[in-house]
Design a protein around this motif. Structure first.
Motif, PDB file in Angstrom:
ATOM      1  N   VAL A 211       0.796  -1.229   0.000  1.00 20.85           N
ATOM      2  CA  VAL A 211       0.000   0.000   0.000  1.00 20.85           C
ATOM      3  C   VAL A 211       0.830   1.282   0.000  1.00 20.85           C
ATOM      4  CG1 VAL A 211      -1.691   1.318   1.363  1.00 20.85           C
ATOM      5  CG2 VAL A 211      -2.002  -1.137   1.018  1.00 20.85           C
ATOM      6  N   PRO A 212       2.000   1.350   0.676  1.00 21.16           N
ATOM      7  CA  PRO A 212       2.734   2.621   0.723  1.00 21.16           C
ATOM      8  C   PRO A 212       3.031   3.209  -0.650  1.00 21.16           C
ATOM      9  CG  PRO A 212       3.705   1.078   2.272  1.00 21.16           C
ATOM     10  CD  PRO A 212       2.677   0.319   1.494  1.00 21.16           C
ATOM     11  N   ALA A 213       3.110   2.373  -1.678  1.00 15.89           N
ATOM     12  CA  ALA A 213       3.466   2.854  -3.008  1.00 15.89           C
ATOM     13  C   ALA A 213       2.507   3.931  -3.501  1.00 15.89           C
ATOM     14  CB  ALA A 213       3.511   1.686  -3.993  1.00 15.89           C
ATOM     15  N   PHE A 214       1.217   3.816  -3.142  1.00 18.49           N
ATOM     16  CA  PHE A 214       0.230   4.773  -3.669  1.00 18.49           C
ATOM     17  C   PHE A 214      -0.567   5.471  -2.573  1.00 18.49           C
ATOM     18  CE2 PHE A 214      -1.677   0.428  -4.113  1.00 18.49           C
ATOM     19  CZ  PHE A 214      -2.666   0.540  -3.146  1.00 18.49           C
ATOM     20  N   LEU A 215      -0.150   5.352  -1.324  1.00 17.30           N
ATOM     21  CA  LEU A 215      -0.952   5.856  -0.216  1.00 17.30           C
ATOM     22  C   LEU A 215      -1.207   7.359  -0.307  1.00 17.30           C
ATOM     23  CD1 LEU A 215      -2.329   4.985   2.442  1.00 17.30           C
ATOM     24  CD2 LEU A 215      -0.201   5.560   3.626  1.00 17.30           C
ATOM     25  N   GLU A 216      -0.261   8.122  -0.816  1.00 11.42           N
ATOM     26  CA  GLU A 216      -0.460   9.573  -0.880  1.00 11.42           C
ATOM     27  C   GLU A 216      -1.463   9.964  -1.970  1.00 11.42           C
ATOM     28  OE1 GLU A 216       2.377  12.315  -2.995  1.00 11.42           O
ATOM     29  OE2 GLU A 216       3.764  10.648  -2.579  1.00 11.42           O
ATOM     30  N   HIS A 217      -1.800   9.034  -2.860  1.00 14.15           N
ATOM     31  CA  HIS A 217      -2.720   9.335  -3.956  1.00 14.15           C
ATOM     32  C   HIS A 217      -4.130   8.806  -3.705  1.00 14.15           C
ATOM     33  CE1 HIS A 217       0.785  10.618  -6.145  1.00 14.15           C
ATOM     34  NE2 HIS A 217       1.339   9.423  -5.997  1.00 14.15           N
ATOM     35  N   THR A 218      -4.246   7.695  -2.997  1.00 15.06           N
ATOM     36  CA  THR A 218      -5.564   7.140  -2.717  1.00 15.06           C
ATOM     37  C   THR A 218      -5.501   6.226  -1.504  1.00 15.06           C
ATOM     38  OG1 THR A 218      -7.403   5.828  -3.594  1.00 15.06           O
ATOM     39  CG2 THR A 218      -5.200   5.180  -4.298  1.00 15.06           C
ATOM     40  N   ARG A 219      -6.589   6.193  -0.770  1.00 18.04           N
ATOM     41  CA  ARG A 219      -6.747   5.256   0.341  1.00 18.04           C
ATOM     42  C   ARG A 219      -7.818   4.208   0.029  1.00 18.04           C
ATOM     43  NH1 ARG A 219      -4.193   6.775   5.037  1.00 18.04           N
ATOM     44  NH2 ARG A 219      -3.186   8.823   4.947  1.00 18.04           N
ATOM     45  N   GLN A 220      -8.318   4.234  -1.218  1.00  8.56           N
ATOM     46  CA  GLN A 220      -9.306   3.247  -1.664  1.00  8.56           C
ATOM     47  C   GLN A 220      -8.551   2.031  -2.198  1.00  8.56           C
ATOM     48  OE1 GLN A 220     -12.814   3.830  -1.584  1.00  8.56           O
ATOM     49  NE2 GLN A 220     -12.206   5.601  -0.357  1.00  8.56           N
ATOM     50  N   VAL A 221      -8.721   0.893  -1.543  1.00 11.93           N
ATOM     51  CA  VAL A 221      -7.886  -0.270  -1.811  1.00 11.93           C
ATOM     52  C   VAL A 221      -8.758  -1.488  -2.104  1.00 11.93           C
ATOM     53  CG1 VAL A 221      -6.270  -1.891  -0.732  1.00 11.93           C
ATOM     54  CG2 VAL A 221      -5.954   0.568  -0.436  1.00 11.93           C
ATOM     55  N   GLN A 222      -8.310  -2.311  -3.028  1.00 10.18           N
ATOM     56  CA  GLN A 222      -8.898  -3.631  -3.263  1.00 10.18           C
ATOM     57  C   GLN A 222      -7.780  -4.669  -3.206  1.00 10.18           C
ATOM     58  OE1 GLN A 222     -10.898  -2.331  -6.986  1.00 10.18           O
ATOM     59  NE2 GLN A 222     -12.655  -3.509  -6.221  1.00 10.18           N
ATOM     60  N   PHE A 223      -8.015  -5.730  -2.450  1.00  8.61           N
ATOM     61  CA  PHE A 223      -7.002  -6.762  -2.276  1.00  8.61           C
ATOM     62  C   PHE A 223      -7.249  -7.907  -3.258  1.00  8.61           C
ATOM     63  CE2 PHE A 223      -7.076  -4.520   1.780  1.00  8.61           C
ATOM     64  CZ  PHE A 223      -5.728  -4.267   1.954  1.00  8.61           C
ATOM     65  N   ILE A 224      -6.220  -8.291  -3.973  1.00  2.00           N
ATOM     66  CA  ILE A 224      -6.294  -9.389  -4.931  1.00  2.00           C
ATOM     67  C   ILE A 224      -6.074 -10.699  -4.194  1.00  2.00           C
ATOM     68  CG2 ILE A 224      -5.334 -10.306  -7.085  1.00  2.00           C
ATOM     69  CD1 ILE A 224      -4.220  -7.461  -7.595  1.00  2.00           C
ATOM     70  N   GLU A 225      -6.932 -11.666  -4.426  1.00  2.00           N
ATOM     71  CA  GLU A 225      -6.822 -12.959  -3.762  1.00  2.00           C
ATOM     72  C   GLU A 225      -5.921 -13.885  -4.571  1.00  2.00           C
ATOM     73  OE1 GLU A 225      -8.035 -13.531  -0.804  1.00  2.00           O
ATOM     74  OE2 GLU A 225      -9.048 -11.586  -0.693  1.00  2.00           O
ATOM     75  N   ASN A 226      -5.450 -14.963  -3.918  1.00  2.00           N
ATOM     76  CA  ASN A 226      -4.665 -15.964  -4.627  1.00  2.00           C
ATOM     77  C   ASN A 226      -5.457 -16.525  -5.804  1.00  2.00           C
ATOM     78  OD1 ASN A 226      -2.220 -16.042  -3.215  1.00  2.00           O
ATOM     79  ND2 ASN A 226      -3.107 -17.307  -1.598  1.00  2.00           N
ATOM     80  N   GLY A 227      -4.771 -16.761  -6.900  1.00  2.00           N
ATOM     81  CA  GLY A 227      -5.427 -17.340  -8.059  1.00  2.00           C
ATOM     82  C   GLY A 227      -6.292 -16.375  -8.827  1.00  2.00           C
ATOM     83  N   GLU A 228      -6.013 -15.076  -8.687  1.00  2.00           N
ATOM     84  CA  GLU A 228      -6.799 -14.074  -9.381  1.00  2.00           C
ATOM     85  C   GLU A 228      -5.928 -13.203 -10.277  1.00  2.00           C
ATOM     86  OE1 GLU A 228     -10.582 -13.355  -6.352  1.00  2.00           O
ATOM     87  OE2 GLU A 228      -9.118 -11.753  -6.680  1.00  2.00           O
ATOM     88  N   LEU A 229      -6.571 -12.668 -11.321  1.00  2.00           N
ATOM     89  CA  LEU A 229      -5.994 -11.640 -12.181  1.00  2.00           C
ATOM     90  C   LEU A 229      -6.782 -10.360 -11.969  1.00  2.00           C
ATOM     91  CD1 LEU A 229      -5.864 -13.578 -15.593  1.00  2.00           C
ATOM     92  CD2 LEU A 229      -4.199 -13.667 -13.734  1.00  2.00           C
TER      93      LEU A 229
END
Length: 629
Positions: A211-229
């Motif tokens: 998350v730190p990579a983009f935290l200053e631009h957005t706090r809206q996050v979606q987590f990718i699960e295993n086996g997903e694209l």
């Protein structure tokens, strides 16, 4: 464990990627690079060293001085109009030397597909041979480059479809992001066990390993699960099953982390984060080296060949602190499986005792940093005396790699907490690999038993993950009862003794409580005098041929009034009547149990130290790397 970032949107992307990579510097790296795409213009710049080296390379490319590799591999200048799509990477080397051509991003030979990768592709050699036979030319020594070529093989103008097809051919633990020169404004990410997260913006989307990579631009996050694209375009993110391509829904989460918390992945400390990264550290260390299933591949040992390993007469392990304890576990495994005599030496003592060592000996130096002064000196002494020297380390390019005849790398990624956790289990895993390879070469294990042990070792990361996912409520309860104790005693026998030593060291390091660890059979030769009604005694009591002996020692402890805390194998009910408190760990082959048994001991030390209000990441008087005598 590398850092990866991606962006699609209308903003100038080059500076955005560089800033994002800087926010992932805490992950550690030895090289870095970015690739940016605008219309059909692709610019790629890579550099060895820190982010300033990459910034300088980008500036030189912009001035037309080279250092950037374009889609055709030649030097190019950065586009005048900033592109709308880009990927970036900080590399923690696992395959291939630290050099510019091994830095990410990687591409296929036609320059159509560009990728950044975190993790290990276990079957990369098989895929590389197949691709080479079809005429593909590889530009690097890495396993990661294979992904670009496999995607390119399936690419016909539909990047998501090509990534899905490629995903099915890959074996390993990885996360990657791909972009195609023919599809500006599209990124495709894929995840199998390694972290990958989406940042949602207005008309722009972010993708990163943390998350730190983009935290200053957005706090809206979606987590990718295993086996997903995930398919990113400026107007949104679409999640798909990697197996079927079916679209799946993922909740948008608002994170309220500050920058420091984000760097810790939401954990309260780096140490706790790194404890939870141990399944990945073990998995990546054994990954492609056990991919055959029928044996162990240690083809990366440099000048140490199979003939020498087959005929070696004696092994000497030199190390300090936690690395010494990992070596002790390795001694039990090598002697039992490969039937080679093993001597252990504390490196700071070995260098001064005029040791007898020669051409038929293998000296193994273990140092997570590769810069431990005493271990380096011990290895040099052994090599000067004619011995062959093998280094086990976590850092490519470190001094220990230059002083040894061969190197077996652990793949734990950067460890920030001073008290070693994930680097310890990675070292233990590496020692198991060495023991199994020796047994394979020397024919000291039946083939069926060798396959069984390899299969069990490959299951251990999942068992560690399950143990950590279960939570540590039982450990926290024990910590609350005993955190004010002035003394702890740790006991173990056989393979459990090094685990007890490591558990005691962790408690000393971060809680500052006086702690001792002993072979349980030696307890009555002195330490038993220390026991009273207030003494917590931590026993490593996982299943083993010596468990009955250990239970006898536990009984001796209890009749003195001490409080017994046992780490035991799940399903063993016999210990219930002998211990006051039990922490169960998943069952595995008894020789592999240290990789599981150490987890509760790390957590116990952690919880006790936190209850005492101490800084577990930077304990007093300690340094991460001891570079002076």
């Amino acid at each position: 464990m590398c850092g990866i970032v991606g962006y699609v949107g209308a903003r100038p992307v080059q500076g955005l990627l560089l800033a994002a990579l800087e926010r992932l510097e805490y992950r550690g790296y030895d090289s870095a690079g970015i690739a940016t795409l605008f219309a059909d213009r692709l610019d790629s710049v890579r550099a060895v060293g820190n982010l300033q080296a990459l910034r300088s390379a980008v500036a030189r490319a912009a001035n037309g001085n080279g250092a950037g590799a374009g889609s055709n591999g030649s030097a190019t200048a950065v586009a005048v109009a900033e592109p709308s799509t880009g990927i970036g990477h900080t590399r923690w080397a696992t395959h291939g030397r630290v050099c510019e051509r091994n830095a990410h991003p990687h591409m296929d030979e036609a320059g159509r597909i560009h990728i950044v990768v975190n993790g290990i592709v276990e079957n990369y050699l098989t895929l590389k041979r197949e691709l080479t036979a079809r005429g593909c030319a590889f530009a690097s020594e890495t396993d990661a480059e294979v992904i670009a070529h496999v995607i390119a093989r399936h690419y016909d103008g539909d990047l998501p479809a090509a990534v899905q097809a490629a995903y099915g051919e890959l074996v390993g633990h990885f996360a990657f992001v791909a972009m195609a020169t023919g599809e500006p404004g599209v990124l495709v990410g894929a995840r199998r066990e390694c972290p990958l997260v989406v940042g949602r913006g207005d008309g722009e989307q972010f993708l990163a390993s943390a998350v730190p990579a983009f935290l200053e631009h957005t706090r809206q996050v979606q987590f990718i699960e295993n086996g997903e694209l995930v398919v990113l375009r400026p107007d949104g993110a679409e999640f798909r099953s990697a197996a079927t391509g079916e679209v799946v829904e993922r909740e948008i989460v608002e994170v309220d982390w500050d920058a420091e918390t984000a760097e810790k992945g939401g954990y309260e400390t780096f140490m706790l984060k790194e404890i939870h990264e141990q399944p990945q550290a073990i998995a990546e260390t054994i990954a492609d080296r056990t991919a055959r299933g029928v044996g162990v591949d240690l083809g990366d040992l440099g000048a140490i060949d199979d003939a020498f390993l087959r005929d070696v007469r004696r092994i000497v392990v030199v190390a300090c602190g936690t690395s010494y304890h990992a070596g002790l576990i390795g001694r039990y495994a090598i002697e039992r499986w490969a039937r080679v005599p093993v001597e252990m030496d504390i490196a700071s003592e070995y260098r001064y005792r005029d040791p007898v060592v020669g051409p038929y000996d293998l000296v193994v130096g273990i140092s997570q940093s590769g810069e431990t002064a005493d271990t380096l000196a011990a290895m040099r002494l052994a090599r000067e005396s004619g011995a062959t020297v093998l280094a086990i380390t976590n850092v490519m390019g470190s001094q220990v790699t230059r002083d040894a005849d061969g190197v077996l790398f652990t793949r734990a990624g950067l460890e920030i907490g001073v008290a070693a956790t994930k680097t310890f289990v990675a070292q233990v895993a590496a020692m198991y690999l060495l023991a199994l390879r020796l047994a394979e070469l020397r024919g000291t294990l039946p083939a069926a038993r060798l396959r069984e042990l390899i299969a069990e070792l490959k299951r251990v990361p999942g068992s560690v993950a399950a143990l950590l996912e279960r939570g540590d409520d039982d450990v926290q309860a024990i910590a609350r009862r005993h955190y004010k104790a002035e003394f702890f005693l740790y006991l173990g026998r056989h393979i459990g003794l090094p685990v007890a030593l490591e558990g005691a060291l962790k408690l000393k390091e971060i809680s500052y409580i006086a702690t001792d660890a002993y072979a349980a059979g030696e307890m009555k030769h002195g330490p038993i005098a220390l026991l009273d009604d207030d003494t917590p005694v931590v026993c490593v009591a996982t299943d083993s041929p010596v468990l009955e002996k250990l239970i006898s020692n536990i009984q001796e402890v209890r009749v003195r009034g001490a409080h017994v805390i046992a780490v035991a194998t799940a399903g063993n009910d016999e210990l219930q009547e002998h211990a006051d408190e039990i922490v169960a760990v998943p069952a595995t082959d008894w020789m592999l149990a240290p990789l599981l048994a150490v987890i509760p001991l790390q957590l116990l030390a952690y919880r006790v130290a936190r209850l005492r209000g101490l800084d577990v990441d930077q304990p007093r008087n300690l340094a991460k790397t001891v570079t002076v005598e």
